[in-house]
Design a protein around this motif. Structure first.
Motif, mmCIF file in Angstrom:
data_model
loop_
_atom_site.group_PDB
_atom_site.id
_atom_site.type_symbol
_atom_site.label_atom_id
_atom_site.label_comp_id
_atom_site.label_asym_id
_atom_site.label_seq_id
_atom_site.Cartn_x
_atom_site.Cartn_y
_atom_site.Cartn_z
ATOM 1 N N GLN A 348 47.030 21.505 -8.233
ATOM 2 C CA GLN A 348 45.754 22.192 -8.068
ATOM 3 C C GLN A 348 44.639 21.412 -8.756
ATOM 4 O O GLN A 348 43.508 21.364 -8.258
ATOM 5 N N LEU A 349 44.961 20.786 -9.868
ATOM 6 C CA LEU A 349 43.987 19.928 -10.542
ATOM 7 C C LEU A 349 43.600 18.752 -9.648
ATOM 8 O O LEU A 349 42.414 18.421 -9.514
ATOM 9 N N SER A 352 41.731 20.370 -6.143
ATOM 10 C CA SER A 352 40.465 21.107 -6.224
ATOM 11 C C SER A 352 39.663 20.810 -7.481
ATOM 12 O O SER A 352 38.572 21.362 -7.661
ATOM 13 N N ASP A 354 40.479 21.615 -10.580
ATOM 14 C CA ASP A 354 40.569 22.714 -11.543
ATOM 15 C C ASP A 354 41.041 22.152 -12.887
ATOM 16 O O ASP A 354 42.235 22.115 -13.189
ATOM 17 N N ASN A 356 40.962 23.371 -15.710
ATOM 18 C CA ASN A 356 41.614 24.338 -16.592
ATOM 19 C C ASN A 356 43.136 24.236 -16.521
ATOM 20 O O ASN A 356 43.829 24.670 -17.446
ATOM 21 N N GLN A 357 43.652 23.691 -15.411
ATOM 22 C CA GLN A 357 45.102 23.509 -15.309
ATOM 23 C C GLN A 357 45.605 22.446 -16.279
ATOM 24 O O GLN A 357 46.778 22.457 -16.662
#
Length: 506
Positions: A348-349, A352, A354, A356-357
């Protein structure tokens, strides 16, 4: 309705003054937390007085609700008792009005009792200055007709506190006061945030929304106040940063759930553990060099930045081609003796952004990279170009190739790419249809299997598998080459003649 007797009673000057004094006592004193008014401090003035619930309170006609003069403190804040309690180490001045020879300065000893003229030893430990003055006044009544006693705190003792729970270094601390006291009223008491900083900051496993402050009150037990330090991060509400008193206990609880976004905000807070402090982290599973590593912010490996999961993976040599980066687990020990488990999806990092991952790590963390149950060739090729993978891997290509030896490849390269990097088959001698793939497994075992080579195929496990670091590809001799080599051995000195016959087609 008030009857006439009651009205006459209230119009008496002495009674009116007494009521004004009572009202003055009921009004809570200003908070020590940056001068904010309290919202929940209650003082019991009259014995046997009961609080009437709002739903049952009598409503008088023609009355209006007066709004507060200033913005009230957040309703979840319960202000602690701000009274200073005397103790060993305090320097006080006992004033006996109109009897100056009995007035003096006293350093309260550890036992809390001071020795005064005429009345001898008086214990003032755990009392406010007003309570101590009342006791001394009563003792002097035996010798003075109308004694008037006051006590001034000239120099308070250092603040001894206890910090427990999710902080880097729990324990007892002595905090000094800033400025003066008594004749120098600019004294500043240390705050909750100062205490947490002294304990080297809260850990990333902390629940800063439920920090507890336990404070002893004057001869009435203990008061418990819950602070939401997250409010300081989000709104800058310093009313939560309460000033401390001697004997205070601060407990930072362990979070029951983990929010990756809030953890990143907590990492940046000034009362969190130092962002530059080294953290010992274990990385196990599908990485090239499993083990324990010291992760720091900055540095050269990984291009600097935060001490996060991706940086720890880079230190461990990067992920292997078998890594499942969607289901990474971070195991974090807590001060309570339990363990937090954080689910991380680095795919996901990558897809997108992200961030925070990419969880910030702390000392004692264990990062587990699981093995993927299914590998997508497209994803494997994409992962090879990310910082999660090593820059290069090395495999050995030996046997009947044009440039046998070690070959440096991009991670997640296939068997066909390794053969081409070694110059391709030695056409006259190579067995081109099948090669052997030798692999050293993480558990120390060695596996060997035959792979049917098809240079026209893309990545697949049957004919063109993805290679791992330290794999060995063995290209055997063809049947004709083995036969010829056998004839050379058998012929011995006649080997030259045999080779000449083969050369001319005989």
């Amino acid at each position: 309705m008030l009857n006439t007797g009651s009205l006459k009673f209230l119009t008496q000057p002495a009674v009116g003054a007494a009521l004004l004094t009572a009202v003055h006592l009921i009004v809570p004193s200003a908070s020590i937390a940056q001068g904010q008014p309290t919202s929940s401090t209650q003082l019991t003035v009259f014995p046997n007085l009961q609080t009437v619930p709002a739903s049952r309170a009598q409503v008088f006609p023609n009355t209006q609700t007066v709004p507060p003069a200033s913005q009230p403190v957040s309703p979840q804040i319960q202000q602690p008792d701000t009274n200073y309690l005397l103790g060993g180490g305090d320097l006080i001045r006992v004033n006996v009005f109109e009897v100056p020879e009995y007035t003096g300065e006293y350093q309260i000893p550890p036992g809390g009792a001071i020795n005064l003229p005429l009345i001898g030893s008086v214990t003032v430990q755990g009392l406010t200055t007003e309570q101590a003055a009342d006791i001394i006044t009563e003792r002097y009544r035996r010798f003075l007709k109308r004694p008037q006693i006051s006590i001034n705190l000239l120099s308070p003792r250092p603040i001894n506190i206890l910090v427990a729970g999710e902080v880097t270094r729990p324990g007892s601390y002595t905090l000094s006061l800033q400025g003066g006291a008594g004749n120098n009223p600019g004294v500043q008491y240390p705050t909750v945030l100062a205490a947490l900083t002294t304990a080297q900051g809260v850990t990333l496993a902390a629940d800063v929304t439920k920090v507890q402050l336990r404070r002893k009150t004057a001869r009435s037990g203990e008061q418990l106040v819950t602070l939401n330090l997250k409010d300081i991060i989000q709104t800058g509400n310093t009313a939560q940063d309460i000033t401390l008193r001697d004997g205070d206990v601060i407990v930072v609880p362990t979070a029951t759930t983990f929010n990756v976004a809030e953890a990143r905000n907590l990492f940046a807070a000034n009362f969190a553990a130092s962002p530059t402090a080294p953290r010992t982290v274990a990385v196990i599973g599908e990485v090239y060099r499993p083990g324990s590593y010291i992760v720091t912010a900055g540095g050269t490996e990984g291009g600097g930045g935060l001490p996060n999961v991706s940086r720890a993976i880079q230190l461990a040599g990067g992920i292997t081609s078998q890594a499942d980066i969607r289901n990474i687990k971070l195991r974090r020990p807590t001060r309570a003796g339990t363990e937090q488990t954080v689910d991380i999806n680095l795919w996901q990092l990558l897809q997108s952004g992200d961030v925070n991952q990419d969880v910030i790590v702390q000392d004692g963390d264990t990062i587990v990279i699981p093995t993927a149950t299914e590998i997508s060739p497209a994803e494997a090729t994409q992962l090879a170009t990310t910082t999660l993978s090593p820059a290069r891997i090395q495999v050995g290509v030996v046997g009947e190739v044009k440039r046998p030896g070690p070959v440096d490849l991009q991670p997640n390269s296939s068997l066909n790419q390794a053969l081409l990097a070694a110059g391709g088959f030695n056409d006259a001698r190579a067995r081109k249809g099948v090669v052997e793939l030798v692999r050293l497994n993480p558990n120390g075992s060695v596996t060997k299997r035959e792979v049917k080579v098809d240079l026209s195929q893309g990545i697949n496990e049957q004919t063109n598998p993805i290679l791992r670091n330290n794999d060995v590809v063995l290209v055997n001799r063809s049947t004709l080459a083995r036969t010829g080599d056998g004839l050379n051995i058998i012929a011995g000195p006649l080997g030259i003649v045999v080779n000449l016959l083969r050369l001319f087609g005989f």
